[in-house]
Design a protein around this motif. Structure first.
Motif, PDB file in Angstrom:
ATOM      1  N   HIS A  55       4.445  22.662   5.801  1.00  0.00           N
ATOM      2  CA  HIS A  55       4.820  22.016   7.056  1.00  0.00           C
ATOM      3  C   HIS A  55       3.965  20.746   7.148  1.00  0.00           C
ATOM      4  N   PRO A  56       4.575  19.552   7.187  1.00  0.00           N
ATOM      5  CA  PRO A  56       3.778  18.318   7.113  1.00  0.00           C
ATOM      6  C   PRO A  56       3.116  17.977   8.439  1.00  0.00           C
ATOM      7  N   ARG A  57       2.044  17.238   8.341  1.00  0.00           N
ATOM      8  CA  ARG A  57       1.456  16.656   9.539  1.00  0.00           C
ATOM      9  C   ARG A  57       1.869  15.189   9.611  1.00  0.00           C
ATOM     10  N   GLU A  58       1.874  14.629  10.803  1.00  0.00           N
ATOM     11  CA  GLU A  58       2.240  13.220  10.965  1.00  0.00           C
ATOM     12  C   GLU A  58       1.144  12.330  10.406  1.00  0.00           C
ATOM     13  N   ILE A  59       1.530  11.405   9.553  1.00  0.00           N
ATOM     14  CA  ILE A  59       0.563  10.506   8.936  1.00  0.00           C
ATOM     15  C   ILE A  59       0.020   9.536   9.991  1.00  0.00           C
ATOM     16  N   GLU A  60      -1.301   9.323   9.964  1.00  0.00           N
ATOM     17  CA  GLU A  60      -1.952   8.436  10.926  1.00  0.00           C
ATOM     18  C   GLU A  60      -1.751   6.968  10.535  1.00  0.00           C
ATOM     19  N   LYS A  61      -1.870   6.074  11.515  1.00  0.00           N
ATOM     20  CA  LYS A  61      -1.683   4.649  11.256  1.00  0.00           C
ATOM     21  C   LYS A  61      -2.636   4.139  10.177  1.00  0.00           C
ATOM     22  N   GLU A  62      -3.894   4.582  10.238  1.00  0.00           N
ATOM     23  CA  GLU A  62      -4.877   4.143   9.254  1.00  0.00           C
ATOM     24  C   GLU A  62      -4.484   4.607   7.848  1.00  0.00           C
ATOM     25  N   GLU A  63      -3.905   5.794   7.772  1.00  0.00           N
ATOM     26  CA  GLU A  63      -3.463   6.322   6.485  1.00  0.00           C
ATOM     27  C   GLU A  63      -2.272   5.531   5.946  1.00  0.00           C
ATOM     28  N   ILE A  64      -1.402   5.092   6.831  1.00  0.00           N
ATOM     29  CA  ILE A  64      -0.257   4.283   6.405  1.00  0.00           C
ATOM     30  C   ILE A  64      -0.744   3.019   5.711  1.00  0.00           C
ATOM     31  N   VAL A  65      -1.713   2.359   6.324  1.00  0.00           N
ATOM     32  CA  VAL A  65      -2.278   1.138   5.737  1.00  0.00           C
ATOM     33  C   VAL A  65      -2.919   1.444   4.389  1.00  0.00           C
ATOM     34  N   GLU A  66      -3.605   2.577   4.280  1.00  0.00           N
ATOM     35  CA  GLU A  66      -4.232   2.964   3.014  1.00  0.00           C
ATOM     36  C   GLU A  66      -3.190   3.206   1.932  1.00  0.00           C
ATOM     37  N   VAL A  67      -2.103   3.871   2.288  1.00  0.00           N
ATOM     38  CA  VAL A  67      -1.039   4.140   1.312  1.00  0.00           C
ATOM     39  C   VAL A  67      -0.441   2.824   0.811  1.00  0.00           C
ATOM     40  N   ILE A  68      -0.221   1.895   1.704  1.00  0.00           N
ATOM     41  CA  ILE A  68       0.311   0.583   1.320  1.00  0.00           C
ATOM     42  C   ILE A  68      -0.615  -0.090   0.309  1.00  0.00           C
ATOM     43  N   LYS A  69      -1.928  -0.059   0.588  1.00  0.00           N
ATOM     44  CA  LYS A  69      -2.904  -0.646  -0.337  1.00  0.00           C
ATOM     45  C   LYS A  69      -2.879   0.063  -1.686  1.00  0.00           C
ATOM     46  N   ARG A  70      -2.682   1.370  -1.665  1.00  0.00           N
ATOM     47  CA  ARG A  70      -2.647   2.140  -2.906  1.00  0.00           C
ATOM     48  C   ARG A  70      -1.446   1.747  -3.775  1.00  0.00           C
ATOM     49  N   PHE A  71      -0.308   1.521  -3.152  1.00  0.00           N
ATOM     50  CA  PHE A  71       0.845   1.047  -3.915  1.00  0.00           C
ATOM     51  C   PHE A  71       0.510  -0.267  -4.620  1.00  0.00           C
ATOM     52  N   GLY A  72      -0.120  -1.174  -3.891  1.00  0.00           N
ATOM     53  CA  GLY A  72      -0.495  -2.457  -4.482  1.00  0.00           C
ATOM     54  C   GLY A  72      -1.470  -2.298  -5.627  1.00  0.00           C
ATOM     55  N   TYR A  73      -2.461  -1.432  -5.433  1.00  0.00           N
ATOM     56  CA  TYR A  73      -3.479  -1.228  -6.482  1.00  0.00           C
ATOM     57  C   TYR A  73      -2.850  -0.613  -7.731  1.00  0.00           C
ATOM     58  N   SER A  74      -1.996   0.390  -7.559  1.00  0.00           N
ATOM     59  CA  SER A  74      -1.341   1.009  -8.711  1.00  0.00           C
ATOM     60  C   SER A  74      -0.496  -0.008  -9.464  1.00  0.00           C
ATOM     61  N   ALA A  75       0.187  -0.887  -8.733  1.00  0.00           N
ATOM     62  CA  ALA A  75       0.983  -1.936  -9.380  1.00  0.00           C
ATOM     63  C   ALA A  75       0.098  -2.896 -10.158  1.00  0.00           C
ATOM     64  N   SER A  76      -1.080  -3.201  -9.600  1.00  0.00           N
ATOM     65  CA  SER A  76      -2.002  -4.103 -10.304  1.00  0.00           C
ATOM     66  C   SER A  76      -2.487  -3.479 -11.608  1.00  0.00           C
ATOM     67  N   LEU A  77      -2.690  -2.154 -11.613  1.00  0.00           N
ATOM     68  CA  LEU A  77      -3.077  -1.462 -12.849  1.00  0.00           C
ATOM     69  C   LEU A  77      -1.948  -1.540 -13.872  1.00  0.00           C
ATOM     70  N   ALA A  78      -0.708  -1.372 -13.401  1.00  0.00           N
ATOM     71  CA  ALA A  78       0.437  -1.468 -14.311  1.00  0.00           C
ATOM     72  C   ALA A  78       0.502  -2.845 -14.951  1.00  0.00           C
ATOM     73  N   LYS A  79       0.301  -3.879 -14.157  1.00  0.00           N
ATOM     74  CA  LYS A  79       0.354  -5.245 -14.687  1.00  0.00           C
ATOM     75  C   LYS A  79      -0.768  -5.485 -15.697  1.00  0.00           C
ATOM     76  N   LYS A  80      -1.986  -5.050 -15.349  1.00  0.00           N
ATOM     77  CA  LYS A  80      -3.115  -5.224 -16.269  1.00  0.00           C
ATOM     78  C   LYS A  80      -2.877  -4.507 -17.592  1.00  0.00           C
ATOM     79  N   ALA A  81      -2.202  -3.359 -17.525  1.00  0.00           N
ATOM     80  CA  ALA A  81      -1.979  -2.547 -18.717  1.00  0.00           C
ATOM     81  C   ALA A  81      -0.888  -3.109 -19.621  1.00  0.00           C
ATOM     82  N   GLY A  82      -0.054  -4.001 -19.102  1.00  0.00           N
ATOM     83  CA  GLY A  82       0.991  -4.583 -19.932  1.00  0.00           C
ATOM     84  C   GLY A  82       2.403  -4.177 -19.560  1.00  0.00           C
TER      85      GLY A  82
END
Length: 410
Positions: free
Chosen positions: A136-163
């Motif tokens: 049963h999920p809990r509602e994600i907090e606003k601060e967590e939403i911002v963190e998830v957005i940053k994580r998507f960006g960081y993971s993409a940056s790793l993909a780019k660095k890797a080739g």
């Protein structure tokens, strides 16, 4: 006469793809216990790259190891994974192949066996029997939403660095972004909910963050549902609206799909006469979308012949053909098609004939997953492998875990 399937395509940023065939994401489940890609995964992608596919989109790579969709996901959330990603990129980009990493967060669509807790836009559980597999999920907090957005960006940056040459944001099939888009699952009253403009804010901010953390010449795709096919869910009209907004943002490609764990459109689409004739599940929607946007579009699902693929491209409703299961059996299918060795792909529905087993709805996924693992081990596939043997083999290996729903297409 050369087939349009094998014409190249140049994106607006100048990147050219050698042909119009895209391997759509499938669930490989070939990460190790440290969430790193394995030698089997490298071998699998090299096989596809050598097989002539123009663009390979990986199965789910998660942005946070605390938010796995299923066991053995690869996770790109720390720079320690870079050497492994570099090797993956080296193997998967051979033969002038585009390699895009699909990035995802499951939200509440994460098996209990994979996570300790689940978050969602709103604290709304899955309905029906499927709910027993998930927290049963809990509602994600606003601060967590911002963190998830940053994580998507960081993971993409790793993909780019890797080739990797691009990424795909998974905004379909009922995962977290899809949950935000759906009024059924997103009943927030803040800026992240409400009308479609509020519900799409999460996806738009993820795109912007990835663009900030990568570059203008890095390709970014979005996998988007044409609709959820559920009451009070994400609609075709909303999907077209979101697509228009993504075009304004500068997205490079849209891959069209549909449905969620709770509602798959595939079986219904297969029953439609128009689908049988035209093969693709989402061609009707693609035609509507092509009149609304000018973003390159890929349609995935249902293609089983060279003629079907060529006719779809000739319709100008789409620019790329997405293939999944056919490439799980014939990793060199593009070469076979180009040489006219294989113009029809025969993929029978995988059934044992035992109703109680067939009704579980997991045999197809288990069967195709075993074919992927054969390729990962350097073996050839077995297109005629009996489904009942596949079931017994999986039951012996995994026990009752195979009764959980899993993904055949990410």
């Amino acid at each position: 006469m050369k087939s349009k399937l094998f014409d190249n395509f140049t994106f607006k940023n100048g990147v050219t793809v050698k042909n119009r065939i895209i391997k759509s994401a499938m669930s490989e489940a070939l990460g190790n216990l440290h969430y790193e890609p394995t030698e089997g995964l490298f071998r699998l992608y090299e096989k596809w790259a050598d097989g002539g596919t123009g663009t390979l989109i990986t199965g789910n790579v998660m942005i946070d190891r605390k938010a796995l969709g299923e066991p053995r996901n690869v996770v790109a959330d720390h720079d320690s994974i870079l050497p492994f990603l570099e090797k993956w990129a080296e193997h998967g980009s051979k033969n002038n192949t585009q390699l895009w990493m699909q990035l995802n967060h499951p939200g509440k669509q994460a098996f209990k066996s994979a996570v300790k807790e689940a978050v969602a836009p709103s604290a709304i559980p899955f309905e029906g029997k499927i709910g027993r597999f998930f927290h049963h999920p809990r509602e994600i907090e606003k601060e967590e939403i911002v963190e998830v957005i940053k994580r998507f960006g960081y993971s993409a940056s790793l993909a780019k660095k890797a080739g990797f040459t691009g990424v795909q944001i998974h905004g379909a099939h009922g995962y977290l972004i899809s949950q935000f888009l759906s009024p059924r699952h997103n009943q927030r009253k803040d800026e992240w909910g409400g009308d479609v403009k509020g519900r799409m804010k999460f996806l738009v901010e993820i795109y912007r963050e990835i663009r900030i953390q990568t570059s203008e010449d890095f390709l970014i795709s979005v996998k988007l549902n044409s609709a959820d096919f559920m009451k009070a869910g994400f609609t075709e009209e909303e999907s077209i609206y979101v697509s228009k907004e993504l075009e304004e943002e500068g997205i490079d490609l849209l891959e069209i799909s549909g449905g969620t764990y709770e509602s798959s459109p595939m079986s219904k689409a297969q029953q439609k006469n128009s689908t049988r004739i035209r093969e693709a599940y989402f061609m009707d929607y693609a035609e509507k979308l092509s009149k609304a946007v000018h973003v390159p579009v890929c349609v995935t699902g249902g293609f089983r012949s060279r003629n079907g693929m060529e006719n779809a491209l000739d319709s100008n409703a789409m620019d790329f053909v997405g293939l999944a299961r056919p490439l799980a059996i014939y990793p060199d299918l593009p070469i076979l098609i180009e040489k006219q060795v294989m113009n029809e792909i025969k993929l029978d529905q995988r059934k044992t004939g035992i109703k109680k087993i067939d009704d579980l709805g997991m045999l197809e996924i288990t069967w195709y997953g075993q074919q992927l693992r054969r390729l990962a081990k350097g073996k050839i596939t077995k297109p005629n492998y009996p489904v009942i043997l596949s079931f017994l083999q999986s039951l012996a290996k995994n026990g009752k875990e195979i009764l959980q729903k899993q993904r055949s297409n990410s």
